[in-house]
Design a protein around this motif. Structure first.
Motif, short mmCIF file in Angstrom:
data_model
loop_
_atom_site.label_atom_id
_atom_site.label_comp_id
_atom_site.label_asym_id
_atom_site.label_seq_id
_atom_site.Cartn_x
_atom_site.Cartn_y
_atom_site.Cartn_z
N GLY A 93 0.81 -1.21 0.00
CA GLY A 93 0.00 0.00 0.00
C GLY A 93 0.85 1.26 0.00
N VAL A 94 1.88 1.28 0.84
CA VAL A 94 2.79 2.43 0.88
C VAL A 94 3.47 2.60 -0.47
CG1 VAL A 94 4.95 3.29 1.86
CG2 VAL A 94 3.19 2.36 3.36
N LYS A 95 3.95 1.51 -1.05
CA LYS A 95 4.68 1.60 -2.31
C LYS A 95 3.79 2.10 -3.45
CE LYS A 95 8.22 -1.86 -1.29
NZ LYS A 95 8.78 -3.21 -1.64
N ARG A 96 2.53 1.66 -3.46
CA ARG A 96 1.61 2.14 -4.51
C ARG A 96 1.43 3.65 -4.45
NH1 ARG A 96 -1.28 -2.65 -3.16
NH2 ARG A 96 -2.64 -1.50 -1.72
N VAL A 97 1.28 4.16 -3.24
CA VAL A 97 1.07 5.61 -3.07
C VAL A 97 2.35 6.38 -3.33
CG1 VAL A 97 0.35 7.38 -1.43
CG2 VAL A 97 -0.84 5.20 -1.47
N ALA A 182 -9.63 6.91 6.23
CA ALA A 182 -9.66 6.15 7.47
C ALA A 182 -9.64 4.65 7.18
CB ALA A 182 -10.90 6.49 8.28
N ILE A 183 -8.80 3.94 7.91
CA ILE A 183 -8.79 2.48 7.89
C ILE A 183 -8.99 2.07 9.35
CG2 ILE A 183 -7.54 0.40 7.21
CD1 ILE A 183 -5.77 2.20 5.43
N PRO A 184 -10.24 1.91 9.79
CA PRO A 184 -10.53 1.78 11.22
C PRO A 184 -9.77 0.65 11.90
CG PRO A 184 -12.56 2.12 9.97
CD PRO A 184 -11.47 1.90 8.97
N ASN A 185 -9.20 0.98 13.05
CA ASN A 185 -8.50 -0.01 13.87
C ASN A 185 -9.52 -1.02 14.39
OD1 ASN A 185 -7.29 -1.20 16.37
ND2 ASN A 185 -5.62 0.16 15.82
N SER A 199 -13.02 11.39 4.64
CA SER A 199 -13.58 11.45 3.29
C SER A 199 -13.88 10.06 2.76
CB SER A 199 -12.59 12.12 2.34
OG SER A 199 -12.21 13.37 2.84
N VAL A 200 -12.99 9.12 3.10
CA VAL A 200 -13.09 7.75 2.62
C VAL A 200 -12.82 6.81 3.79
CG1 VAL A 200 -12.15 6.03 1.02
CG2 VAL A 200 -12.26 8.43 0.32
N VAL A 201 -13.58 5.73 3.89
CA VAL A 201 -13.34 4.72 4.91
C VAL A 201 -13.10 3.38 4.20
CG1 VAL A 201 -14.25 3.51 6.92
CG2 VAL A 201 -14.82 5.93 6.56
N LEU A 202 -11.95 2.77 4.48
CA LEU A 202 -11.57 1.50 3.86
C LEU A 202 -11.66 0.37 4.87
CD1 LEU A 202 -8.34 2.61 1.90
CD2 LEU A 202 -10.72 2.66 1.11
N GLU A 203 -11.83 -0.83 4.38
CA GLU A 203 -11.81 -2.01 5.23
C GLU A 203 -10.38 -2.41 5.58
OE1 GLU A 203 -14.18 -4.11 6.60
OE2 GLU A 203 -15.62 -2.53 6.12
N ILE A 205 -5.88 -1.73 4.41
CA ILE A 205 -4.89 -0.98 3.64
C ILE A 205 -4.64 -1.62 2.28
CG2 ILE A 205 -2.82 -2.16 4.52
CD1 ILE A 205 -1.55 0.71 4.70
N LYS A 206 -5.07 -2.86 2.11
CA LYS A 206 -4.98 -3.51 0.80
C LYS A 206 -5.79 -2.75 -0.26
CE LYS A 206 -4.29 -8.23 2.54
NZ LYS A 206 -4.87 -9.60 2.60
N GLU A 207 -6.79 -1.97 0.20
CA GLU A 207 -7.64 -1.21 -0.72
C GLU A 207 -7.04 0.16 -1.06
OE1 GLU A 207 -11.44 -0.84 1.14
OE2 GLU A 207 -11.70 -2.99 1.37
N LEU A 208 -5.94 0.52 -0.40
CA LEU A 208 -5.36 1.86 -0.60
C LEU A 208 -4.59 1.91 -1.91
CD1 LEU A 208 -4.85 4.70 0.62
CD2 LEU A 208 -2.75 3.73 1.61
N ASP A 209 -4.99 2.82 -2.78
CA ASP A 209 -4.27 3.04 -4.03
C ASP A 209 -4.42 4.50 -4.44
OD1 ASP A 209 -6.80 3.38 -5.26
OD2 ASP A 209 -6.87 1.31 -5.97
#
Length: 225
Positions: A93-97, A182-185, A199-203, A205-209
């Motif tokens: 996820g970090v590398k994609r961003v 947000a990626i809720p703990n 603004s955005v809530v993800l399930e 970090i795999k969804e982060l792009d």
């Protein structure tokens, strides 16, 4: 337009919140402190200066805050060296961003711990700046650590996105005027009213792009505070 992206560390890149609690609770019980579930909740997002003072004054450890801080950090460094609890998908996820924007870290962790985690994980080259809340006046939920990260990156907070998992972290990034993903703990989920600040809530970090980050800017109405 988004000019930079700032990541939280604990709960976003490493699954460490429960480890922090385990280490601080263990120390409190060893030294005769009064540990409680409330202590665990209160210290989430606090800077090292704040939580070490809390452990001395509220939890009741006899040692001074500086000594408490040093011992907790020492134990955390040992635990990370034994096993770094990376969150599944965080490195990718970090590398994609990082392919699209300069990155920063805005963390409540101590400087030594931030550097240790990024080196062990191999992620250090992907972050242009890192800020510990011990380097600013106030910890999360105050905006200071995110404002400082934007300053060091040379960008406006309102043109930055923040990746956060906790209630205090979301409040901090929103108060800085950033667009929050947000990626809720899962262990300590933020309440609904705090998630509404994102603004955005993800399930995961795999969804982060990059498209998620751009979408955060389009959907966001960040705080001016």
């Amino acid at each position: 337009m988004i000019d930079a992206v700032v990541f939280d560390l604990d709960g976003v890149i490493i699954d460490s919140e429960e480890l922090w609690d385990e280490v601080r609770e263990g120390l409190a019980r060893e030294r005769g402190g009064r540990w409680s579930e409330q202590a665990q909740a209160d210290m989430m997002g606090m800077s090292s200066t704040e939580w070490s003072r809390y452990m001395h004054e509220v939890v009741g450890l006899p040692e001074g805050p500086d000594e408490i801080n040093r011992e907790v950090v020492r134990r955390m460094l040992v635990r990370y060296s034994e096993h770094l609890p990376l969150i599944d998908g965080a490195i990718d996820g970090v590398k994609r961003v990082a392919e699209h924007w300069p990155l920063g870290v805005a963390s409540s962790s101590n400087r030594e711990l931030i550097d240790h985690v990024l080196e062990l994980s191999g992620l250090a080259p992907h972050f242009k700046v890192t800020v510990s809340s011990e380097e600013v006046e106030r910890g999360k939920p105050a905006p200071d650590v995110y404002l400082e990260a934007a300053h060091r990156l040379g960008v406006e907070p309102s043109r930055s996105a923040a990746i956060e998992d906790s209630a205090n972290g979301i409040r901090s990034a929103h108060a800085a005027g950033m667009h929050v993903v947000a990626i809720p703990n899962r262990a300590f989920p933020p309440p609904a009213d705090v998630l509404a600040l994102a603004s955005v809530v993800l399930e995961s970090i795999k969804e982060l792009d990059p498209e998620v980050v751009r979408g955060a800017e389009r959907l966001s109405t960040p705080s001016s505070g």
